[in-house]
Design a protein around this motif. Structure first.
Motif, mmCIF file in Angstrom:
data_model
loop_
_atom_site.group_PDB
_atom_site.id
_atom_site.type_symbol
_atom_site.label_atom_id
_atom_site.label_comp_id
_atom_site.label_asym_id
_atom_site.label_seq_id
_atom_site.Cartn_x
_atom_site.Cartn_y
_atom_site.Cartn_z
ATOM 1 N N GLU A 111 0.934 -1.197 0.063
ATOM 2 C CA GLU A 111 0.142 -0.002 -0.208
ATOM 3 C C GLU A 111 0.388 0.681 -0.214
ATOM 4 O OE1 GLU A 111 -2.537 0.067 3.589
ATOM 5 O OE2 GLU A 111 -3.378 2.330 2.616
ATOM 6 N N CYS A 112 1.444 1.941 -0.695
ATOM 7 C CA CYS A 112 2.828 2.602 -0.930
ATOM 8 C C CYS A 112 2.128 3.586 -1.515
ATOM 9 C CB CYS A 112 3.634 2.333 -1.124
ATOM 10 S SG CYS A 112 4.071 1.436 -2.776
ATOM 11 N N ASN A 113 1.398 3.102 -3.071
ATOM 12 C CA ASN A 113 0.888 3.714 -3.157
ATOM 13 C C ASN A 113 1.525 4.221 -5.017
ATOM 14 O OD1 ASN A 113 -1.681 4.164 -3.390
ATOM 15 N ND2 ASN A 113 -2.128 4.816 -1.084
ATOM 16 N N VAL A 132 0.470 4.202 -7.958
ATOM 17 C CA VAL A 132 -0.576 5.532 -8.369
ATOM 18 C C VAL A 132 -0.070 6.690 -8.958
ATOM 19 C CG1 VAL A 132 -2.871 6.747 -7.451
ATOM 20 C CG2 VAL A 132 -2.125 4.433 -6.738
ATOM 21 N N THR A 133 1.039 6.610 -7.919
ATOM 22 C CA THR A 133 2.366 8.052 -8.534
ATOM 23 C C THR A 133 2.186 7.921 -9.622
ATOM 24 O OG1 THR A 133 1.919 7.961 -6.295
ATOM 25 C CG2 THR A 133 3.494 9.470 -6.811
ATOM 26 N N LYS A 159 -0.179 8.780 -12.580
ATOM 27 C CA LYS A 159 -0.836 10.137 -12.154
ATOM 28 C C LYS A 159 0.683 10.587 -12.771
ATOM 29 C CE LYS A 159 -4.036 11.192 -10.662
ATOM 30 N NZ LYS A 159 -5.030 12.235 -10.044
ATOM 31 N N ASN A 160 1.394 10.506 -12.890
ATOM 32 C CA ASN A 160 3.054 11.277 -13.452
ATOM 33 C C ASN A 160 3.396 11.029 -14.899
ATOM 34 O OD1 ASN A 160 5.474 13.375 -12.683
ATOM 35 N ND2 ASN A 160 6.232 11.575 -12.372
ATOM 36 N N GLU A 196 0.175 11.901 -16.365
ATOM 37 C CA GLU A 196 -0.284 13.491 -16.640
ATOM 38 C C GLU A 196 -2.260 13.572 -16.287
ATOM 39 O OE1 GLU A 196 1.175 16.620 -18.623
ATOM 40 O OE2 GLU A 196 3.117 15.780 -17.913
ATOM 41 N N THR A 197 -2.797 12.682 -15.086
ATOM 42 C CA THR A 197 -4.144 12.623 -15.864
ATOM 43 C C THR A 197 -4.386 13.979 -14.304
ATOM 44 O OG1 THR A 197 -3.713 10.853 -13.587
ATOM 45 C CG2 THR A 197 -4.201 10.043 -16.668
ATOM 46 N N PRO A 198 -5.824 14.124 -15.072
ATOM 47 C CA PRO A 198 -5.908 15.853 -14.032
ATOM 48 C C PRO A 198 -6.178 14.745 -12.266
ATOM 49 C CG PRO A 198 -7.840 15.194 -15.400
ATOM 50 C CD PRO A 198 -6.434 14.248 -15.739
ATOM 51 N N TRP A 199 -5.911 15.830 -11.776
ATOM 52 C CA TRP A 199 -6.738 16.116 -10.048
ATOM 53 C C TRP A 199 -8.142 15.129 -10.124
ATOM 54 C CZ3 TRP A 199 -3.815 17.225 -5.279
ATOM 55 C CH2 TRP A 199 -4.821 17.405 -4.643
ATOM 56 N N GLY A 200 -8.235 13.938 -9.154
ATOM 57 C CA GLY A 200 -9.984 13.468 -9.328
ATOM 58 C C GLY A 200 -9.617 12.494 -10.624
ATOM 59 N N VAL A 201 -9.446 11.948 -11.305
ATOM 60 C CA VAL A 201 -9.566 10.611 -12.270
ATOM 61 C C VAL A 201 -7.527 10.072 -11.689
ATOM 62 C CG1 VAL A 201 -8.740 9.864 -14.297
ATOM 63 C CG2 VAL A 201 -10.389 12.216 -13.786
ATOM 64 N N ASN A 202 -8.540 8.518 -11.699
ATOM 65 C CA ASN A 202 -8.089 7.613 -10.694
ATOM 66 C C ASN A 202 -7.265 6.738 -11.529
ATOM 67 O OD1 ASN A 202 -6.533 9.271 -7.961
ATOM 68 N ND2 ASN A 202 -8.573 9.110 -7.829
ATOM 69 N N ASP A 239 -8.338 -3.166 6.771
ATOM 70 C CA ASP A 239 -7.166 -2.103 7.561
ATOM 71 C C ASP A 239 -7.219 -1.772 8.637
ATOM 72 O OD1 ASP A 239 -5.741 -0.098 7.061
ATOM 73 O OD2 ASP A 239 -7.495 1.595 6.903
#
Lengths: 208, 674
Positions: free
Chosen positions: A15-17, A20-21, A24-25, A28-34, A43
């Motif tokens: 779960e280091c994400n 995901v990062t 996105k990088n 270059e997907t916008p904020w809110g688009v995952n 958890d």
């Protein structure tokens, strides 16, 4: 010809994400688009597990079946892509997808106001010319055309997330299961790849 | 765990007999810690402690990993020694796969530590004694008397300074109570986050009182915003570029060094740290002395930039103590170019131009670069020859104590050493006594006369000891389980300053206050006694730590959209039981209040991650102050995307009794619905 798949080894995901990062990088997907996200169950209690989820590029993809404008197509490598020019933002694919992959830039707005659907492309771009500016702006990086694998899996620090030709990543996972001495289901594989490969217009040209 | 290990005879007796000093006294203390007593103090039941002890004892080698959870306590020094003792008892130190691994929080922390930012030492842990200054003056090529003349007195020059954890007391403490002439009047924040330091409420008072505050950082940072909240002038922001905008060596936690190349030119008006450093030196009039051995070039805007390679070469010429001498820029660059020739398991080059080297030449990489020491992948490993990365424990504390030898037992030297026994550190006298002096060249003899292994700038002593005789330059001694020069020679439990258990405060009190400790009066017992019953008002234990998404104070990472999106709000982890008692639900806003009168408005994250009675807050946030967004205090357009309360606004007083490390890991609080 390769058959591209994702495989997330839930025994290894921490779960280091990082995936995901990286996604996105790179795209270059916008904020809110995952396009990709990490989901954690149980958890904070014993038995906690995390899994990194994106479009699985299903063999018989429900999104393709329900799309009223037939914007989806499948590449020769089994990657499910779509043509944003044809997308009307109806959201049917979102309801059909078992993995919650389709994303809409305007969030849960009314029909027609959600914007063009966006999802993981397996870093394979879209119908536009490979590596073109137009392709990047709509779909992100086309790494496959550059001979590279999706960045999410390339950046995974524990190699929980594997991306590549199905026989190759299956072998890696099978060896891990053997070493562990306990069987483990490859998360999401039955749902994504349990059905026969759907015949689909193979080349990008068909979608244009 | 040690109780169960000793009780079951799981300790490595041969290892302890040959290589450890003073364990009997530690064992005596350990055996008083019966399972009942352990459970009373820690809450951990016997079965669990036994299970972990057995797992460690029966699965060797094993390693212990920690970060700040062990160190940021008033007893941090005892905690880390206890861990080292555990590993010594199991014979897990100096073996591949063993050891204690303390992970650093960000890029090049180890490298920064090695070049001496700590107020008690010159670079490479040489200390501050006159001899240490003379050694470095010789390396720097500057006159010792000139350096001395830069200080108010020789006493000030050789006295440990105020630690970063206490700078606010250097400003706020009464002048007659501090151990230097004047209070601190100017502070430079160089790549340092104020919100990673405790007692934030007092910190803004200190910022208000300063004459001058300088912030050197890629981002204006929380320092700028906190200062702007308190004052209108006297604060200067100097934009520093990031590590990607300059080149140079970076040292990792495993002491290996990598050469980083510049990826892009510095953005906007930012400059690399060494360019800023040179500009300061020029203004102060000692730039020639600063860069005696270092070429200075002009950058694209015409600023003077010292040459990075020359800076490392100067470090190489002086840092003999830790073997930071063999890692020349040329060798490091060769490693980067030939990364593919290194085995991913052994980290050793298999053929190619770096054949036999360990990747990044982890220190100690002794001798001159020409000696071609391969670096040391594991410290204290006697199974290898010293020129193969082997080693043993250092003889740093004499040869005997209370009539007991501090040197390692016969037969426990590193592989192939000419002296198969314990031996002291090497100097010119010992070399002559052993008849090894004539192995030095004539030039080396001239340089080594009157010197020891760490002050001989020719590297001759190290060369002869290592290469000709296979011995370790710093001697071969026992690891000290008993540290006689620490306040608690045997690591002892002491209740934290702010304890939820008054009965345990009575049983395990802090030591007496110290009048002068790193130049400052420091409270222990008097404060602990004063707040003995404060848990009636503040019943929950409050701890703090890191998140994977952010780094340090978080100004850089909270300004990065990809990361900011993943953690959009400051939060507090609360057990469902405590949340239900306090009357709030998951995702509600809540107040966390502490004995400093700190008040933090944060999102509730109701989760089983924390046990009932304990809450956790991450420390990467800043930009909110007692419920209010501080956006207006950041320079326009420079505020991080995500802002939130700093946990350290609410953390309390408490410092390690040796290192002065701040106590961030345990204090008390109460929680209410906002």
């Amino acid at each position: 010809m390769a058959r591209m798949k994702f495989l997330c080894d839930t025994e290894r995901c921490i779960e280091c994400n990082g995936c995901v990062t990286a996604c996105k990088n790179e795209n270059e997907t916008p904020w809110g688009v995952n396009r990709r996200r990490v989901v954690t169950v149980n958890d904070g209690v014993p038995g906690e597990r995390s899994v990194s989820v994106a479009c699985m590029h299903c063999s018989d993809a429900p999104c393709m079946a329900v799309c009223p404008t037939d914007c989806f197509y499948k590449t020769e490598e089994g990657v499910v892509l779509h043509n944003k020019d044809a997308c009307i933002g109806c959201g049917y694919c979102f309801f059909a997808c078992p993995f919650g992959a389709p994303q809409f830039p305007n969030g849960p707005a009314a029909f027609g106001a959600r914007g063009k659907m966006d999802k993981c492309t397996f870093c394979a771009g879209g119908p536009e010319e490979n590596g073109s500016k137009a392709e990047f702006e709509k779909y992100g990086r086309n790494r496959l055309a550059e001979g590279k694998l999706p960045l999410c899996a390339e950046m995974c620090s524990t190699k929980a997330l594997l991306a590549g030709d199905a026989p190759v990543i299956s072998d890696i996972y099978r060896e891990r299961v053997m070493r562990r001495g306990k069987a483990g289901e490859a998360w999401g594989w039955n749902t994504a790849y349990g059905k026969p490969e759907q015949a689909a217009p193979a080349a990008k040209e068909a979608a244009k | 765990m040690l109780y169960h290990i000793f009780k079951n005879g799981w300790e490595d007796k041969a290892y302890i007999d040959a290589r450890v000093f003073g364990l009997d006294k530690v064992k005596a203390e350990v055996m008083t810690w019966t399972p009942e007593r352990v459970q009373d103090v820690t809450g951990i039941p016997e079965a669990e402690v036994l299970r972990i002890a057995e797992m460690l004892a029966k699965n060797k080698p094993s390693t212990v990993v920690w970060c700040m959870g062990q160190t940021q306590h008033t007893v941090g020094n005892a905690n880390v020694r206890a861990m080292c003792i555990l590993q010594l008892v199991l014979g897990n130190v100096g073996v591949s796969g063993g050891g204690t691994n303390i992970f650093r929080g960000h890029d090049n922390v180890q490298g920064a530590t090695d070049v001496g930012p700590n107020p008690d030492s010159l670079p490479a842990y040489y200390g501050l004694a006159a001899g240490s200054w003379k050694h470095w003056c010789k390396v720097w090529g500057v006159d010792y008397e000139w350096v001395k003349s830069q200080f108010a007195s020789q006493a000030m020059m050789e006295k440990s300074g105020i630690t970063v954890s206490r700078w606010i007391d250097g400003v706020l403490e009464k002048n007659e109570a501090i151990d230097q002439d004047s209070n601190l009047r100017a502070v430079v924040y160089w790549g340092m986050a104020p919100n990673s330091q405790t007692r934030g409420l007092e910190m803004v008072e200190a910022m208000k009182k300063l004459d001058l505050l300088v912030v050197i950082d890629p981002y204006p940072s929380a320092t700028a915003a906190m200062a702007a909240m308190m004052r209108k002038d006297g604060v200067y922001l100097l934009p520093a570029c990031t590590q990607f905008e300059t080149s140079g060596s970076r040292t990792a936690s495993n002491r290996s060094i990598q050469w980083g190349e510049k990826v892009i030119e510095p953005l906007f008006e930012s400059k690399p740290d060494h360019t800023l450093m040179y500009a300061f030196a020029k203004k102060f009039g000692f730039e020639k002395e600063l860069c005696k051995n270092i070429k200075v070039n002009k950058d694209k805007q015409g600023w003077d930039e010292p040459e990075i390679e020359d800076i490392l070469r100067e470090i190489n010429r002086g840092a003999w103590t830790i073997g930071y001498t063999g890692q020349s820029p040329e060798r490091l660059k060769l490693h980067m170019k030939n990364m593919h020739t290194f085995d991913v398991k052994t980290l050793r080059a298999n053929g190619g131009p770096c054949d036999g080297d360990y990747f990044g030449l982890p220190w100690p990489c002794y001798g001159t670069p020409e000696l071609k020491h391969p670096g040391t992948p594991n410290l204290y490993d006697t199974s290898k020859h010293v020129m193969d990365g082997g080693g043993n424990f250092r003889a740093n504390f004499g040869v005997e104590r209370d009539g007991v030898s501090l040197l390692a037992a016969d037969g426990s030297a590193s592989k192939g050493a000419a002296l198969q026994m314990g031996y002291p550190e090497f100097d010119h006298v010992l070399l002559k006594k052993l008849g090894w002096w004539d192995d030095l060249t004539e030039d080396e003899k001239k340089a080594a006369e009157g010197k020891n292994w760490k002050t001989d700038l020719s590297g001759g002593i190290q060369r002869v000891v290592l290469k000709v005789y296979g011995c370790h330059p710093f001697g071969n001694a026992r690891a000290r389980a008993l540290v006689w020069n620490f306040p608690d020679p045997v690591p002892l439990h002491r209740e934290p300053m702010y304890s939820p258990r008054p009965d345990l405060v009575d049983k395990y009190p802090q030591p007496d206050d110290k009048k002068v400790f790193w130049r400052l009066p420091t409270l222990y017992k008097s404060l602990q006694t004063k707040v003995r019953d404060i848990s009636k008002e503040y019943p929950l234990i409050m701890t703090s730590g890191r998140l994977v998404e952010y780094e340090g104070g978080g100004d850089e990472t909270r300004s990065n959209p990809w990361l900011a999106e993943l953690q959009q709000e400051m939060f507090c982890e609360v057990n469902p039981r405590d949340a239900n008692n306090a009357g709030f639900r998951n995702n509600d806003f809540m107040w966390v209040e502490t004995p400093t009168k700190g008040r933090m408005k944060v999102r509730a994250q109701v989760t089983e991650r924390v046990a009932p009675g304990t809450v956790f807050l991450p420390f990467h946030f800043a930009g909110w102050w007692q419920g209010k967004d501080m956006l207006e205090y950041y320079p326009e357009g420079a505020a991080p995307i995500v802002r939130g309360e700093s946990v350290n606004q609410g953390t309390t007083y408490g410092y390690d009794s040796v290192t002065m490390m701040q106590e961030t890991k345990t204090t008390l609080c109460r929680v209410t619905k906002a």
